[in-house]
Motif scaffolding. Structure first.
Motif, PDB file in Angstrom:
ATOM      1  N   ARG A 189      23.365  24.890  38.157  1.00 37.76           N
ATOM      2  CA  ARG A 189      22.156  25.605  37.741  1.00 37.76           C
ATOM      3  C   ARG A 189      21.701  25.134  36.363  1.00 37.76           C
ATOM      4  O   ARG A 189      20.520  24.863  36.142  1.00 37.76           O
ATOM      5  CB  ARG A 189      22.402  27.110  37.720  1.00 37.76           C
ATOM      6  N   SER A 190      22.649  25.025  35.435  1.00 38.38           N
ATOM      7  CA  SER A 190      22.280  24.538  34.098  1.00 38.38           C
ATOM      8  C   SER A 190      21.741  23.116  34.177  1.00 38.38           C
ATOM      9  O   SER A 190      20.756  22.767  33.504  1.00 38.38           O
ATOM     10  CB  SER A 190      23.492  24.592  33.166  1.00 38.38           C
ATOM     11  N   LEU A 191      22.377  22.283  34.998  1.00 37.89           N
ATOM     12  CA  LEU A 191      21.918  20.906  35.152  1.00 37.89           C
ATOM     13  C   LEU A 191      20.534  20.864  35.794  1.00 37.89           C
ATOM     14  O   LEU A 191      19.641  20.137  35.338  1.00 37.89           O
ATOM     15  CB  LEU A 191      22.922  20.115  35.999  1.00 37.89           C
ATOM     16  N   SER A 192      20.342  21.653  36.844  1.00 33.13           N
ATOM     17  CA  SER A 192      19.051  21.656  37.535  1.00 33.13           C
ATOM     18  C   SER A 192      17.943  22.166  36.625  1.00 33.13           C
ATOM     19  O   SER A 192      16.817  21.646  36.640  1.00 33.13           O
ATOM     20  CB  SER A 192      19.142  22.523  38.792  1.00 33.13           C
ATOM     21  N   ASP A 193      18.253  23.181  35.822  1.00 30.73           N
ATOM     22  CA  ASP A 193      17.259  23.675  34.864  1.00 30.73           C
ATOM     23  C   ASP A 193      16.918  22.602  33.825  1.00 30.73           C
ATOM     24  O   ASP A 193      15.759  22.468  33.409  1.00 30.73           O
ATOM     25  CB  ASP A 193      17.781  24.931  34.161  1.00 30.73           C
ATOM     26  N   ALA A 194      17.933  21.840  33.408  1.00 31.17           N
ATOM     27  CA  ALA A 194      17.690  20.756  32.451  1.00 31.17           C
ATOM     28  C   ALA A 194      16.775  19.699  33.079  1.00 31.17           C
ATOM     29  O   ALA A 194      15.838  19.201  32.426  1.00 31.17           O
ATOM     30  CB  ALA A 194      19.008  20.120  32.019  1.00 31.17           C
ATOM     31  N   LEU A 195      17.008  19.365  34.344  1.00 37.24           N
ATOM     32  CA  LEU A 195      16.157  18.398  35.026  1.00 37.24           C
ATOM     33  C   LEU A 195      14.732  18.932  35.177  1.00 37.24           C
ATOM     34  O   LEU A 195      13.759  18.176  35.073  1.00 37.24           O
ATOM     35  CB  LEU A 195      16.739  18.049  36.397  1.00 37.24           C
ATOM     36  N   PHE A 196      14.610  20.240  35.421  1.00 34.60           N
ATOM     37  CA  PHE A 196      13.292  20.864  35.505  1.00 34.60           C
ATOM     38  C   PHE A 196      12.545  20.693  34.182  1.00 34.60           C
ATOM     39  O   PHE A 196      11.368  20.330  34.152  1.00 34.60           O
ATOM     40  CB  PHE A 196      13.433  22.344  35.858  1.00 34.60           C
ATOM     41  N   CYS A 197      13.257  20.962  33.078  1.00 29.74           N
ATOM     42  CA  CYS A 197      12.629  20.800  31.763  1.00 29.74           C
ATOM     43  C   CYS A 197      12.277  19.345  31.488  1.00 29.74           C
ATOM     44  O   CYS A 197      11.228  19.047  30.892  1.00 29.74           O
ATOM     45  CB  CYS A 197      13.563  21.323  30.676  1.00 29.74           C
ATOM     46  N   LEU A 198      13.129  18.427  31.938  1.00 34.45           N
ATOM     47  CA  LEU A 198      12.828  17.007  31.744  1.00 34.45           C
ATOM     48  C   LEU A 198      11.597  16.596  32.541  1.00 34.45           C
ATOM     49  O   LEU A 198      10.809  15.751  32.092  1.00 34.45           O
ATOM     50  CB  LEU A 198      14.036  16.154  32.155  1.00 34.45           C
ATOM     51  N   SER A 199      11.427  17.172  33.725  1.00 35.24           N
ATOM     52  CA  SER A 199      10.219  16.847  34.490  1.00 35.24           C
ATOM     53  C   SER A 199       8.982  17.363  33.763  1.00 35.24           C
ATOM     54  O   SER A 199       7.930  16.692  33.760  1.00 35.24           O
ATOM     55  CB  SER A 199      10.310  17.428  35.901  1.00 35.24           C
ATOM     56  N   SER A 206       4.367  13.980  28.564  1.00 35.13           N
ATOM     57  CA  SER A 206       4.391  12.649  27.951  1.00 35.13           C
ATOM     58  C   SER A 206       3.663  11.611  28.793  1.00 35.13           C
ATOM     59  O   SER A 206       3.672  10.423  28.459  1.00 35.13           O
ATOM     60  CB  SER A 206       5.848  12.196  27.748  1.00 35.13           C
ATOM     61  N   GLY A 207       3.081  12.043  29.918  1.00 33.56           N
ATOM     62  CA  GLY A 207       2.378  11.107  30.786  1.00 33.56           C
ATOM     63  C   GLY A 207       3.296  10.346  31.717  1.00 33.56           C
ATOM     64  O   GLY A 207       2.972   9.226  32.134  1.00 33.56           O
ATOM     65  N   LEU A 208       4.460  10.948  32.059  1.00 29.30           N
ATOM     66  CA  LEU A 208       5.455  10.279  32.900  1.00 29.30           C
ATOM     67  C   LEU A 208       5.669  11.083  34.184  1.00 29.30           C
ATOM     68  O   LEU A 208       5.804  12.311  34.144  1.00 29.30           O
ATOM     69  CB  LEU A 208       6.788  10.150  32.170  1.00 29.30           C
ATOM     70  N   SER A 209       5.752  10.407  35.301  1.00 30.07           N
ATOM     71  CA  SER A 209       6.075  11.057  36.560  1.00 30.07           C
ATOM     72  C   SER A 209       7.581  11.261  36.660  1.00 30.07           C
ATOM     73  O   SER A 209       8.363  10.711  35.869  1.00 30.07           O
ATOM     74  CB  SER A 209       5.600  10.208  37.736  1.00 30.07           C
ATOM     75  N   GLU A 228       9.394  10.011  38.943  1.00 30.49           N
ATOM     76  CA  GLU A 228       9.913   8.672  39.231  1.00 30.49           C
ATOM     77  C   GLU A 228      10.148   7.909  37.933  1.00 30.49           C
ATOM     78  O   GLU A 228      11.180   7.259  37.758  1.00 30.49           O
ATOM     79  CB  GLU A 228       8.929   7.910  40.122  1.00 30.49           C
ATOM     80  N   ASP A 229       9.186   7.970  37.023  1.00 31.01           N
ATOM     81  CA  ASP A 229       9.337   7.279  35.739  1.00 31.01           C
ATOM     82  C   ASP A 229      10.568   7.800  34.991  1.00 31.01           C
ATOM     83  O   ASP A 229      11.384   7.011  34.493  1.00 31.01           O
ATOM     84  CB  ASP A 229       8.095   7.490  34.864  1.00 31.01           C
ATOM     85  N   VAL A 230      10.695   9.115  34.911  1.00 32.84           N
ATOM     86  CA  VAL A 230      11.800   9.714  34.152  1.00 32.84           C
ATOM     87  C   VAL A 230      13.147   9.343  34.779  1.00 32.84           C
ATOM     88  O   VAL A 230      14.146   9.156  34.079  1.00 32.84           O
ATOM     89  CB  VAL A 230      11.637  11.244  34.067  1.00 32.84           C
ATOM     90  N   SER A 231      13.196   9.199  36.102  1.00 25.33           N
ATOM     91  CA  SER A 231      14.458   8.884  36.767  1.00 25.33           C
ATOM     92  C   SER A 231      15.007   7.528  36.346  1.00 25.33           C
ATOM     93  O   SER A 231      16.198   7.270  36.482  1.00 25.33           O
ATOM     94  CB  SER A 231      14.285   8.917  38.291  1.00 25.33           C
TER      95      SER A 231
END
Length: 796
Positions: A605-615, A621-624, A626-629
């Protein structure tokens, strides 16, 4: 000197043109004719066949005009008939007509007749390049068990594969049969003008090599022109890297190392064999940099220097198995004994590579079980003196008894308390908090830190307890104190967080007003736990669509040992010096298995929330996604304290594009599941796996392949689901009434093995690349968990 190009034609014409050109292999006698000849002069054709092959058993094969062309091969598109007696006119006519009827009507299509080979020792196919990418590998797929000539081409036999880089050293090939095949292949390449070839062959018991078919690989014009050169250039560097990893290292025991993709923390199962940079860098941050060794040291295992568990070779993650094995030694074990153990464990793995995903049960002793001495002496006779073995057993006994403590002071309960504390923190934030934060990157950094210290650390301890519980239960079966069926019943009785998920899902599917509560509890799950491009449950609009009746876990009362079982278990536990009885063992096993699954559910859950925030940070920042991955976590994180002095989208888009290009260039590189030394860089056996079979049932049915982006709306009811990387985010499949499960990766104690045992779902866990691919391609399979067999099933 002018080189005359070889004249390829139909299958039959190419073989005819090779006559007289080969010394390293042989060609069968043959006779071929066109469909037009068959229609106009059937009696004459039959008379010619009988005259040439009187008394022989024949193969009547297709040889169509478009079958072996340069543009396309049409391999397998037409029928062939084997084992036809030349003297049986009716059978011969029927066989020829079967082949002719499989054609499209071109009168110039041909039928090829040859005698059958009777003393087949090995048959198969050689591709002189990787067929998909053109990478410079000889790909030898063969069957050395059935005695048939068509099992590889038909895809229904025993399939073994070895890949050899085209610049391999001959002395790296141990098999005389593979050497003989390659001699024949090299000669064919020279005769045919060094074009990429697809060669069908048979090796007889007497050692004669027969070539049954030669054709150009039709896909070669789609290959990138620099793939071969680029891939070959990397191998020397990889070989040197493996040598460096195998050199002596300070404060590490063992003369060398081996690298593996499924040994300890299993990166192939969790993040894949060629993960994107964000996934692999987060996995390193959360697990393989420090957490793996710090957690084990806390439990009483050997404290290790600042060594990472995972290395990454051209985007291919591997576990350094010497590091892993060192972390399985009791902390107080003398180095002199530990050195012998590490070397013996590595040598056994070297000799038994099929055990690479079962090292905790088949290679290393990570705890004291009830038949420790018997197992140790069978695996490693004369390795330790009696005194040394006593010391080792005593250290394992002390470690195991300490870890079996189920009181509040024991590591198991303390780890579970850490998980509970993380749950309390998580409950204080909602998805709205994630959506509305003004600084999603800073929140992502905080969440990753939370996940590392309060999530993956206790989970690492709980996972080790899960392995201990499994090892103890297995040893009780070996000792005859309990049956494997009763152990399966015990596991089935354990109610984990996934049991709750299935019940809650069914209730929400029946009463839509409950869906928000369901998503509040389970919405963070995503089929690719470390994959930012994989949608969370609460981002999937089709999660509750296309519902059918699901296979819920059957009701079962609490498990108890019988009086006889309890007495037998108490006796063997006491004889082993373990301070628990049968009742306490049930408590420990249940706590360990439930705790392991809850710990994984909570930290994700903590990891998934972090990924949500990164998205969200990416969007700002103008990144999809896919770009962030394609970005490295370290680069993203550092931008919070070392500002990017350029347009942020341009800066990170350039990095993403560079990483994507690098990953794409890495895909043709073929590396084995184990890298022992230079052998496995240039000569790569695609090891046959021994799957872990769950339940004692036999089922058959239609297969369906899922990946991290598969829609949850598709019907899985009564299907046998096939998944490569089966991580917790795929738990939604258990709400769909699946009939069975097959995974490419995974071990006896993997997440999906536990899930299937809990729900009583027949499964083959970790069947390997080849078997998995064959099952998916077959579309319908027979899964017999009782007899430990998995095979394609004919339709109808």
């Amino acid at each position: 000197m002018l080189t005359i190009a070889f004249d390829f034609g139909t299958k039959a014409e190419t073989l005819e043109n090779l006559q007289g050109s080969l010394s390293q292999s042989q060609l069968l006698p043959q006779y071929f004719f066109s469909c037009e000849q068959w229609q106009q002069s059937r009696d004459s054709v039959l008379a010619d066949i009988v005259e040439r092959f009187a008394g022989d058993v024949l193969a009547v094969r297709s040889s169509a005009q478009g079958e072996d062309g340069e543009a396309s091969s049409m391999a397998g598109a037409y029928d062939s008939v084997l084992n036809v007696r030349a003297s049986d006119h009716q059978s011969l006519i029927a066989a020829v007509q079967t082949v002719v009827d499989s054609y499209s009507g071109n009168p110039l299509d041909q039928v090829l007749v040859q005698p059958m080979l009777s003393d087949v020792a090995l048959s198969g196919v050689v591709m002189t390049h990787d067929i998909e990418t053109g990478a410079p590998y000889y790909v030898v797929s063969y069957d050395d068990e059935s005695g048939r000539t068509d099992t590889i081409t038909a895809g229904n036999g025993v399939n073994k594969t070895v890949l050899l880089h085209r610049e391999y050293e001959p002395d790296l090939i141990e098999s005389t049969r593979i050497r003989a095949i390659l001699h024949g292949v090299h000669e064919l390449e020279q005769v045919c003008g060094n074009v990429p070839l697809d060669i069908e062959f048979v090796l007889t018991a007497s050692g004669a090599l027969f070539v049954l078919q030669v054709r150009r690989i039709a896909l070669h014009k789609t290959w990138h022109p620099v793939t071969e050169r680029r891939t070959s250039r990397k191998l020397t560097f990889i070989e040197n890297f493996i040598k460096q990893r195998s050199a002596p290292r300070n404060n590490l025991l063992g003369e060398r190392t081996i690298l593996g993709v499924m040994t300890d923390w299993n990166p192939a199962e969790i993040i894949g064999v060629t993960p994107r940079p964000l996934a692999v860098s987060l996995y390193r941050e959360l697990v393989t940099s420090e957490i793996w060794r710090d957690a084990r040291a806390t439990m009483g295992y050997r404290a290790l220097p600042a060594e990472e568990l995972m290395v990454v070779i051209d985007h291919h993650p591997y576990i350094d198995i010497r590091n892993s094995f060192n972390s399985f030694l009791p902390a107080s074990l003398p180095d002199s004994i530990g050195e012998k153990l590490i070397n013996a464990w590595l040598n056994r793995l070297d000799q038994r590579p099929e055990l690479h995903d079962k090292v905790e049960f088949e290679i290393a002793h990570t705890c004291l079980d009830v038949d420790f001495e018997k197992q140790f002496k069978q695996r490693y006779p004369n390795l330790l003196s009696d005194e040394e073995l006593t010391v080792y057993k005593t250290e394992l006994q002390t470690l195991t008894n300490t870890l079996l403590d189920c009181t509040e002071h024991g590591n198991l309960k303390q780890s579970m308390a850490q998980v509970d504390a993380l749950v309390s923190r998580q409950q204080q934030r909602s998805r709205i908090d994630l959506e509305q934060t003004e600084d999603p990157l800073q929140l992502a950094i905080e969440l990753v830190d939370e996940c590392r210290h309060s999530g993956t650390f206790p989970f690492a301890c709980l996972a080790r307890h899960g392995f201990m519980a499994e090892a103890l239960l297995r040893s009780l079966v070996r000792a005859g104190a309990i049956t494997a069926d009763r152990v399966a019943q015990l596991k089935h009785a354990i109610h984990t967080v996934t049991s709750d998920l299935v019940v809650d899902f069914q209730m929400a599917a029946q009463e839509p007003s409950l869906i928000p509560a369901f998503l509040g509890k389970y919405g963070h799950l995503r089929p690719g736990t470390y994959d930012i491009t994989s949608l969370r449950y609460d981002e999937s609009p089709d999660l509750f669509s296309n519902q059918t009746s699901t296979k819920a876990k059957s009701t079962q009362r609490a498990f108890d040992f019988t009086a006889e079982e309890q007495a037998a278990i108490d006796k063997v536990l006491a004889n082993a010096g373990l301070k628990m009885n049968a009742s306490a063992l049930i408590v420990y096993a249940e706590l360990a298995i439930k705790g392991r699954e809850l710990g994984k559910f909570v930290f994700t859950r903590s990891l998934s929330d972090a990924l949500f925030c990164l998205s969200r940070w990416g969007e700002m920042s103008g990144l999809s996604r896919e770009d962030v991955s394609y970005l490295d976590w370290g680069d993203i994180k550092s931008s919070a304290i070392a500002p990017v002095l350029d347009f942020q989208d341009r800066y990170f888009l350039d990095k993403a594009a560079e990483a994507e290009k690098s990953l794409r260039a890495a895909l043709p590189l073929r590396l084995g599941y184990l890298l022992r030394d230079a052998r496995d860089v240039f000569v790569i056996p695609v090891n046959r796996h021994e799957p872990t079979f769950i339940t004692n049932e036999s089922i058959s049915g239609e297969t369906v392949l899922l990946d991290a982006k598969s829609s949850a709306s598709q019907s899985l009811f009564n299907k046998i689901v096939c998944i490569k990387n089966a991580d917790p985010g795929f738990d939604w499949i258990f709400t769909k009434g699946i009939r069975g499960l097959i995974t490419q990766f995974g071990g006896a104690n993997s997440h999906m093995a536990i899930r299937c045992a809990e729900f009583g779902i027949p499964a083959a866990i970790g069947c390997g690349e080849q078997t998995f691919g064959r099952m998916v391609k077959a579309g319908n399979v027979m899964l017999n968990c009782h007899n430990w067999t998995l095979q394609p099933r004919a339709h109808g």
